[in-house]
Design a protein around this motif. Structure first.
Motif, short mmCIF file in Angstrom:
data_model
loop_
_atom_site.label_atom_id
_atom_site.label_comp_id
_atom_site.label_asym_id
_atom_site.label_seq_id
_atom_site.Cartn_x
_atom_site.Cartn_y
_atom_site.Cartn_z
N UNK A 32 0.72 -1.34 -0.19
CA UNK A 32 0.11 -0.39 0.04
C UNK A 32 1.46 1.24 0.06
N UNK A 33 0.27 2.08 0.42
CA UNK A 33 1.04 3.14 0.63
C UNK A 33 2.69 3.38 1.25
N UNK A 34 3.43 4.02 1.15
CA UNK A 34 4.97 3.71 1.61
C UNK A 34 5.12 5.06 2.21
N UNK A 35 5.79 6.14 2.94
CA UNK A 35 6.23 6.44 3.45
C UNK A 35 7.78 6.89 4.49
N UNK A 36 8.69 7.91 4.72
CA UNK A 36 9.61 7.93 5.44
C UNK A 36 9.18 9.29 6.16
N UNK A 52 1.68 7.20 -2.96
CA UNK A 52 0.51 5.73 -2.46
C UNK A 52 1.55 5.09 -3.62
N UNK A 53 0.69 4.08 -3.75
CA UNK A 53 0.19 3.17 -5.18
C UNK A 53 0.30 3.26 -6.29
N UNK A 54 0.11 4.01 -6.13
CA UNK A 54 -0.64 5.11 -7.82
C UNK A 54 0.24 5.82 -7.46
N UNK A 55 1.08 6.54 -6.76
CA UNK A 55 1.92 7.53 -6.93
C UNK A 55 1.96 8.92 -7.12
N UNK A 56 1.35 8.84 -5.80
CA UNK A 56 0.38 10.34 -5.39
C UNK A 56 1.75 10.52 -4.02
N UNK A 57 2.40 11.79 -4.33
CA UNK A 57 2.95 11.80 -2.96
C UNK A 57 2.47 13.26 -1.94
N UNK A 58 3.07 13.49 -1.26
CA UNK A 58 2.87 14.13 -0.10
C UNK A 58 3.69 14.54 0.68
N UNK A 59 4.36 15.73 1.11
CA UNK A 59 5.43 15.89 2.02
C UNK A 59 5.48 16.83 2.97
N UNK A 60 6.00 16.68 4.10
CA UNK A 60 5.85 17.85 4.95
C UNK A 60 6.37 19.17 4.35
N UNK A 61 5.56 20.12 5.08
CA UNK A 61 6.16 21.51 4.79
C UNK A 61 7.85 21.65 4.92
N UNK A 62 8.45 21.59 6.01
CA UNK A 62 10.32 21.77 6.50
C UNK A 62 10.65 21.28 5.09
N UNK A 75 9.93 -3.49 -7.56
CA UNK A 75 11.03 -3.83 -7.04
C UNK A 75 10.90 -3.98 -5.45
N UNK A 76 9.57 -3.40 -5.52
CA UNK A 76 9.23 -3.86 -4.47
C UNK A 76 9.48 -2.32 -3.11
N UNK A 77 10.13 -1.22 -3.83
CA UNK A 77 11.24 -0.20 -3.52
C UNK A 77 10.44 0.75 -3.02
N UNK A 78 11.02 1.71 -1.84
CA UNK A 78 11.13 3.27 -2.16
C UNK A 78 11.76 3.92 -2.01
N UNK A 79 12.56 5.32 -2.09
CA UNK A 79 13.48 6.11 -2.18
C UNK A 79 12.78 7.29 -1.83
N UNK A 80 14.48 7.92 -1.04
CA UNK A 80 14.23 8.97 -0.93
C UNK A 80 15.06 10.15 -1.35
N UNK A 81 15.49 11.03 -2.09
CA UNK A 81 16.14 11.81 -2.78
C UNK A 81 16.13 12.99 -1.50
N UNK A 95 11.23 4.09 6.75
CA UNK A 95 10.52 3.45 6.31
C UNK A 95 9.94 3.23 6.81
N UNK A 96 8.57 3.27 6.23
CA UNK A 96 6.89 2.84 6.34
C UNK A 96 5.99 2.25 5.48
N UNK A 97 5.70 1.08 5.74
CA UNK A 97 3.94 0.64 5.01
C UNK A 97 2.71 0.24 5.67
N UNK A 98 1.87 1.17 4.12
CA UNK A 98 0.30 1.66 5.49
C UNK A 98 -0.13 -0.47 5.39
N UNK A 99 0.04 -0.79 4.19
CA UNK A 99 0.22 -2.82 4.28
C UNK A 99 1.11 -3.88 3.55
#
Length: 121
Positions: A32-36, A52-62, A75-81, A95-99
């Motif tokens: 499901x959704x993944x995050x840092x 999200x799994x559909x590549x919708x992104x959300x960021x902290x303001x900072x 690849x079941x992989x999430x990145x953070x540049x 990192x986190x995956x909601x499920x």
């Protein structure tokens, strides 16, 4: 057993860049959704970015405009540049995956072990 593995992290000078990755191991059907998230010393864990799994992104303001989250579902992989890093970005990053759906069922709220990012001034 499914788990999230986070190599990477490290020490970087202010203004520099770093890329984190996090891969799910095991027999994975979907994620499901993944995050840092990050937790600085003496502070609470905070959201950095989600995708999200559909590549919708959300960021902290900072971090908006400096960090970019992405994922490779094949690849079941999430990145953070992380670009334009500053000392306030120093923290343990998780990192986190909601499920995660596996051959053994669905595991909810899966966390990586965390990786240290230190930004020197």
């Amino acid at each position: 057993q499914v788990q999230l593995v986070e190599p990477g992290g490290g020490l970087v000078q202010a203004g520099g860049s770093l890329r984190l990755s996090c891969a799910a191991s095991g027999i994975i059907f979907s994620i499901g959704a993944m995050g840092w998230y990050r937790q600085a010393l003496g502070q609470e864990r905070e959201l950095v970015a989600t995708i999200t799994s559909g590549h919708s992104e959300h960021y902290a303001r900072s971090v908006k405009g400096r960090f970019t989250i992405s994922r490779d579902n094949s690849k079941n992989t999430v990145y953070l540049q992380m670009n334009s890093l500053n000392p306030e970005d120093t923290a343990v990053y998780y990192c986190n995956a909601d499920h995660i759906a596996t051959n053994r069922g669905v595991k909810a709220d899966v966390w990586g072990e965390g990786t240290q990012v230190t930004v020197s001034s």
